[in-house]
Design a protein around this motif. Structure first.
Motif, PDB file in Angstrom:
ATOM      1  N   PRO A  36       0.818  -1.222   0.000  1.00  0.00           N
ATOM      2  CA  PRO A  36       0.000   0.000   0.000  1.00  0.00           C
ATOM      3  C   PRO A  36       0.847   1.266   0.000  1.00  0.00           C
ATOM      4  CG  PRO A  36      -0.035  -1.067   2.157  1.00  0.00           C
ATOM      5  CD  PRO A  36       0.688  -2.001   1.242  1.00  0.00           C
ATOM      6  N   LYS A  39      -0.590   7.726   3.003  1.00  0.00           N
ATOM      7  CA  LYS A  39      -1.539   8.775   2.616  1.00  0.00           C
ATOM      8  C   LYS A  39      -0.926  10.170   2.555  1.00  0.00           C
ATOM      9  CE  LYS A  39      -3.612   9.047   7.268  1.00  0.00           C
ATOM     10  NZ  LYS A  39      -3.578   7.848   8.056  1.00  0.00           N
ATOM     11  N   PHE A  45      12.464  19.268   3.373  1.00  0.00           N
ATOM     12  CA  PHE A  45      12.412  20.585   2.736  1.00  0.00           C
ATOM     13  C   PHE A  45      13.793  21.241   2.694  1.00  0.00           C
ATOM     14  CE2 PHE A  45       8.335  19.373   4.202  1.00  0.00           C
ATOM     15  CZ  PHE A  45       7.481  19.774   3.195  1.00  0.00           C
TER      16      PHE A  45
ATOM     17  N   THR B  18       4.571  -0.819   3.804  1.00  0.00           N
ATOM     18  CA  THR B  18       4.079   0.055   2.747  1.00  0.00           C
ATOM     19  C   THR B  18       5.166   0.195   1.684  1.00  0.00           C
ATOM     20  OG1 THR B  18       4.962   1.889   4.000  1.00  0.00           O
ATOM     21  CG2 THR B  18       2.641   1.389   4.325  1.00  0.00           C
ATOM     22  N   ARG B  19       4.838   0.911   0.623  1.00  0.00           N
ATOM     23  CA  ARG B  19       5.824   1.072  -0.456  1.00  0.00           C
ATOM     24  C   ARG B  19       7.119   1.724  -0.003  1.00  0.00           C
ATOM     25  NH1 ARG B  19       2.764   2.569  -6.050  1.00  0.00           N
ATOM     26  NH2 ARG B  19       1.260   0.918  -5.687  1.00  0.00           N
ATOM     27  N   PRO B  20       7.028   2.881   0.659  1.00  0.00           N
ATOM     28  CA  PRO B  20       8.312   3.469   1.096  1.00  0.00           C
ATOM     29  C   PRO B  20       9.083   2.524   2.011  1.00  0.00           C
ATOM     30  CG  PRO B  20       6.482   4.972   1.527  1.00  0.00           C
ATOM     31  CD  PRO B  20       5.873   3.728   0.997  1.00  0.00           C
ATOM     32  N   ASP B 112      14.643   7.023   5.168  1.00  0.00           N
ATOM     33  CA  ASP B 112      13.996   7.684   6.299  1.00  0.00           C
ATOM     34  C   ASP B 112      14.094   6.729   7.503  1.00  0.00           C
ATOM     35  OD1 ASP B 112      12.171   8.690   8.144  1.00  0.00           O
ATOM     36  OD2 ASP B 112      10.771   9.377   6.609  1.00  0.00           O
ATOM     37  N   PHE B 115      11.128   6.359   9.904  1.00  0.00           N
ATOM     38  CA  PHE B 115      10.008   5.645   9.275  1.00  0.00           C
ATOM     39  C   PHE B 115      10.247   4.139   9.390  1.00  0.00           C
ATOM     40  CE2 PHE B 115       7.519   3.949   5.740  1.00  0.00           C
ATOM     41  CZ  PHE B 115       6.342   4.667   5.859  1.00  0.00           C
ATOM     42  N   ASP B 234      -3.625   8.436  14.149  1.00  0.00           N
ATOM     43  CA  ASP B 234      -4.725   8.907  13.305  1.00  0.00           C
ATOM     44  C   ASP B 234      -5.885   9.396  14.159  1.00  0.00           C
ATOM     45  OD1 ASP B 234      -3.226   8.258  11.192  1.00  0.00           O
ATOM     46  OD2 ASP B 234      -4.601   6.780  10.318  1.00  0.00           O
ATOM     47  N   ARG B 262       3.439  18.921  11.647  1.00  0.00           N
ATOM     48  CA  ARG B 262       3.740  18.065  10.501  1.00  0.00           C
ATOM     49  C   ARG B 262       2.641  17.032  10.247  1.00  0.00           C
ATOM     50  NH1 ARG B 262       7.907  13.307  10.026  1.00  0.00           N
ATOM     51  NH2 ARG B 262       7.753  12.894   7.794  1.00  0.00           N
ATOM     52  N   TYR B 266       1.211  17.206   6.667  1.00  0.00           N
ATOM     53  CA  TYR B 266       1.836  16.349   5.661  1.00  0.00           C
ATOM     54  C   TYR B 266       1.524  14.856   5.777  1.00  0.00           C
ATOM     55  CZ  TYR B 266       4.558  20.462   4.533  1.00  0.00           C
ATOM     56  OH  TYR B 266       4.934  21.719   4.153  1.00  0.00           O
ATOM     57  N   LEU B 267       1.028  14.414   6.916  1.00  0.00           N
ATOM     58  CA  LEU B 267       0.902  12.959   7.071  1.00  0.00           C
ATOM     59  C   LEU B 267      -0.530  12.442   7.067  1.00  0.00           C
ATOM     60  CD1 LEU B 267       3.725  12.270   9.707  1.00  0.00           C
ATOM     61  CD2 LEU B 267       3.830  12.105   7.227  1.00  0.00           C
ATOM     62  N   MET B 268      -1.520  13.331   6.947  1.00  0.00           N
ATOM     63  CA  MET B 268      -2.903  12.863   7.022  1.00  0.00           C
ATOM     64  C   MET B 268      -3.633  12.960   5.687  1.00  0.00           C
ATOM     65  SD  MET B 268      -3.267  11.796  10.146  1.00  0.00           S
ATOM     66  CE  MET B 268      -5.033  11.594  10.297  1.00  0.00           C
ATOM     67  N   GLY B 269      -2.907  13.251   4.611  1.00  0.00           N
ATOM     68  CA  GLY B 269      -3.572  13.399   3.319  1.00  0.00           C
ATOM     69  C   GLY B 269      -4.213  14.779   3.201  1.00  0.00           C
ATOM     70  N   ASN B 313      11.518  19.000   8.242  1.00  0.00           N
ATOM     71  CA  ASN B 313      10.369  18.149   7.907  1.00  0.00           C
ATOM     72  C   ASN B 313       9.079  18.927   7.722  1.00  0.00           C
ATOM     73  OD1 ASN B 313      12.167  16.006   8.223  1.00  0.00           O
ATOM     74  ND2 ASN B 313      11.793  15.964  10.426  1.00  0.00           N
ATOM     75  N   GLY B 314       9.161  20.252   7.844  1.00  0.00           N
ATOM     76  CA  GLY B 314       7.950  21.051   7.695  1.00  0.00           C
ATOM     77  C   GLY B 314       8.106  22.209   6.718  1.00  0.00           C
ATOM     78  N   GLY B 315       9.339  22.576   6.415  1.00  0.00           N
ATOM     79  CA  GLY B 315       9.571  23.600   5.399  1.00  0.00           C
ATOM     80  C   GLY B 315       9.470  25.033   5.891  1.00  0.00           C
TER      81      GLY B 315
END
Ligand code: HEM
Ligand code: SF4
Ligand code: SF4
Lengths: 238, 414
Positions: A36, A39, A45, B18-20, B112, B115, B234, B262, B266-269, B313-315
């Motif tokens: 998967p 999200k 950055f 997951t993919r990453p 990462d 992660f 979440d 963050r 960036y992490l909740m869509g 991580n937030g810019g």
């Protein structure tokens, strides 16, 4: 008995090796695509003006290594550039490609030097791992891969140099390699007479043997960095 | 450890693939470029505290159970069993990492590490050996989300007292309505923390700017994320997201807390509202002329610590610097800064754990950086960072003052 072992390495094992290489990479891709997505975004950055181009730049020029260790960076770039030439060179041993003759050369492009650079950088990568801290973080895979590459490169370089300088009796003409390698794409794969007849045959067999092993391990080792690096670098900027 | 448990843990590991995660598990060539990029390693130079050292603990277990080559040839990648010893290693690797991702910007494959350590945290939660402090705090936040109505009256009383404080700071205006709550159709939903200052100073600024805002019922901090439990993370984040949707606000503004910023950003869509940090909002008010500062009133040398989750991580890099350059006559950047800034050692929920000695040691990089600037005031924009900076100050007997940016702005409004 040696004849059949030699034959096995030179013909069936080559099919097995390439089958494992491509099948393995395909398998890796399927596993990734079936996993998967997440999200959100894992970006760091600044992301840069064009994330995809930035990811390509970070993959091909490896600025992260350049910043920290210039010698290491030099060998990474030298190794990978030479490896690219090596792939091209092997294609030229299958048949002539007009494309590669843009830079006119005798088979194959960068020959001689390619081997020397690959051997030197492989040894550098290997000896680096004998020291701390690389020694502590390395696992057997890291050494085995470098060892296999070193062995394949040594025998390969020897074959190339022998034919270049016409070392008595050891030089196998390009035509013999082309006959052998192009036969893989026909229904009658075989080792050409020119190769079998050479006193050098055993060297060729060893070269092909170690290369086969490397190709078979490729998809199941850290070598998949060649495929997945772009994706990971892109995630950093997505 | 019995086989039943092991199977359960392997199942948990699978939920993280997951993919990453697949890329990060496969990619590392153990090149060592990240080896000394971790502030924990800087302070305590042990392989276990290098990014690759931490990641390998996870990778070896993963290989053992979930990768055919690792199952068939365990020696190949040094595969490791799940047992009590490896669980201890996972605990040490995961809960000494502040998730600053400094290692990621030094890795040629952009791995990462935190992660990846998510796998370690899942295994530890499954094994019931994750730090209790974080579990309790995360459960408390979840519980509050489930039964918020019971908390509302008590919270309103507290806010009434805070309104009086805000009124004094605004020069003696009537306190009623200075901290609006439950205001449907407000432009801004401001989310604070449990400390009074985290609400009072932003309230002073928001009122001075004449903003149409309302205060959230919840604290911004997300202990589910620190704990490494994606479901709780979440749930805790969604408390605020749902509140913002119900009130129909245009913007959710997060107090000085990097992780709290963050996660929804960036992490909740994608969300139907904008997520900003209070720092960005202050900067915007200043450039729109809605608030004004007493310029260059601070004469002592000032430096700024980039909170990892707000910066790398937030810019958010330039806004705090521009605000500080306006306030301070002598602003000095640390070296390195921005993307390559050293973590202070307080992130990842580590300040909530009983580990002060460890945090003083792992704060050595930050200490050295601050000393090199010669600054007398260190400003940051993250509650965690300031807490840790104060620990560093005490640990190394430093003669500096650690200050929150919002507080500094609130004190120096013209
Ligand atoms: C067939 C293709 C490739 C082969 C055979 C290959 C092989 C290798 C080898 C042997 C190393 C040294 C590992 C060590 O230090 O032990 C290495 C490192 C590296 N490769 Fe590749 N590579 C390939 C493709 C690529 C590609 C396409 C990229 C990116 C564009 C890439 C990026 C890197 C980087 C950044 C390193 C440094 C890390 C390290 O040395 O460990 N490689 N590669
Ligand atoms: S820099 Fe990246 S690839 Fe190199 S050892 Fe660290 S995590 Fe692995
Ligand atoms: S994220 Fe930060 S704390 Fe964690 S391993 Fe990387 S550098 Fe160290």
């Amino acid at each position: 008995m040696w004849d059949s072992i030699y034959y096995f390495v030179m013909v069936p094992m080559v099919y097995i090796a390439f089958g494992t290489l491509f099948g393995g990479i395909l398998f890796k891709f399927i596993v990734v695509l079936r996993s998967p997505k997440i999200k959100g975004t894992l970006a760091v950055f600044p992301r840069g003006p064009v994330p995809k181009l930035g990811a390509l730049r970070d993959s091909f020029f490896i600025p992260d290594a350049f910043r920290k260790d210039k010698v290491f960076w030099f060998f990474i770039i030298a190794f990978h550039a030479a490896f690219l030439l090596l792939i091209i060179g092997h294609l030229e041993l299958v048949r002539e490609f007009a494309l590669f003759q843009i830079i006119p050369h005798y088979v194959f492009l960068g020959a001689g030097w390619v081997g020397v650079v690959l051997i030197a950088s492989t040894l550098y990568f290997l000896f680096r791992r004998f020291k701390s801290p690389w020694r502590e973080i390395s696992v057997p895979e890291d050494y085995i891969i470098l060892l296999l590459l070193f062995l394949a490169f040594i025998f390969g370089s020897h074959m190339n140099l022998a034919s270049r300088y016409g070392i008595a009796g050891f030089d196998i003409p390009v035509q013999s390699y082309r006959e052998y390698l192009s036969s893989f794409f026909t229904s009658t794969p075989h080792v050409s007479r020119g190769i079998i007849a050479s006193p050098h045959y055993v060297i060729v067999v060893l070269h092909v043997f170690f290369a086969n092993l490397f190709l078979m391990l490729f998809p199941f080792s850290k070598m998949v960095h060649s495929v997945f690096m772009f994706a990971a670098q892109f995630i950093k900027r997505k | 450890m019995d086989n039943e448990k092991r199977k359960e843990l392997i199942g948990l590991m699978k939920t993280r693939l997951t993919r990453p995660m697949r890329y990060y598990l496969d990619l590392c060539t153990r090149c060592g470029l990240c080896y000394d990029t971790c502030h924990v390693f800087y302070g305590i130079p042990k392989k276990e505290y290098s990014p690759v050292g931490r990641a390998e603990v996870v990778r070896r277990i993963f290989k053992k159970y979930l990768r055919p080559s690792g199952k068939l040839f365990p020696f190949w990648g040094d595969s490791k069993e799940i047992d009590d010893h490896s669980m201890d290693e996972l605990l040490d690797a995961a809960f000494s990492c502040t998730a600053c991702r400094r290692c990621m910007v030094h890795c040629p494959f952009a791995i990462d590490t935190p992660f990846l350590l998510g796998i370690a945290k899942s295994l530890l939660i499954g094994n019931e050996s994750a730090p209790d402090e974080l579990s309790i705090l995360a459960d408390g936040a979840v519980e509050k989300g489930k039964s918020i109505d019971e908390f509302k009256d008590g919270f309103r009383e507290v806010i009434k007292d805070l309104e009086k404080e805000v009124a004094v700071k605004l020069g003696g205006v009537p306190p009623e309505g200075l901290i609006p709550m439950d205001k449907a159709g407000a432009d801004i939903l401001f989310v604070g923390l449990s400390g009074a200052h985290s609400i009072v100073h932003p309230a002073v600024i928001l009122n001075s700017a004449g903003a149409n805002w309302t205060l959230s019922w919840f604290e911004a901090v997300n202990f589910g994320a620190f704990l490494g439990d994606p479901r709780k993370m979440d749930f805790i984040a969604n408390r605020i997201i749902n509140e913002a949707k119900a009130l129909g606000v245009k913007e959710v503004v997060i107090v000085e807390c990097g992780t709290a910023y963050r996660i929804p950003k960036y992490l909740m869509g994608p969300q139907p509202f904008k997520v900003s940090s209070i720092v960005e909002v202050i900067h915007r008010f200043l450039s729109e002329g809605k608030i004004k500062l007493n310029e260059k009133t601070i004469t002592d040398p000032v430096t700024y610590h980039d909170p990892c989750q707000l910066g790398r991580n937030g810019g958010v890099y330039e806004e705090p610097r521009e605000i500080l350059s306006a306030l301070a006559a002598d602003f000095r950047d640390m070296t390195p800064n921005r993307k390559y800034n050293w973590c202070c050692g307080g992130g990842g929920g580590l300040v909530a754990l009983d580990n002060e000695e460890f945090r003083i040691k792992s704060g050595k990089a930050k200490y050295d950086q601050i000393v090199a600037t010669g600054a007398k005031i260190v400003v940051s924009a993250c509650e965690n960072c300031i807490f840790q900076l104060d620990t560093i100050k005490a640990g190394y007997s430093m003669d500096v003052e650690m200050k929150s940016l919002t507080e500094l702005v609130a004190e120096n409004l013209a």
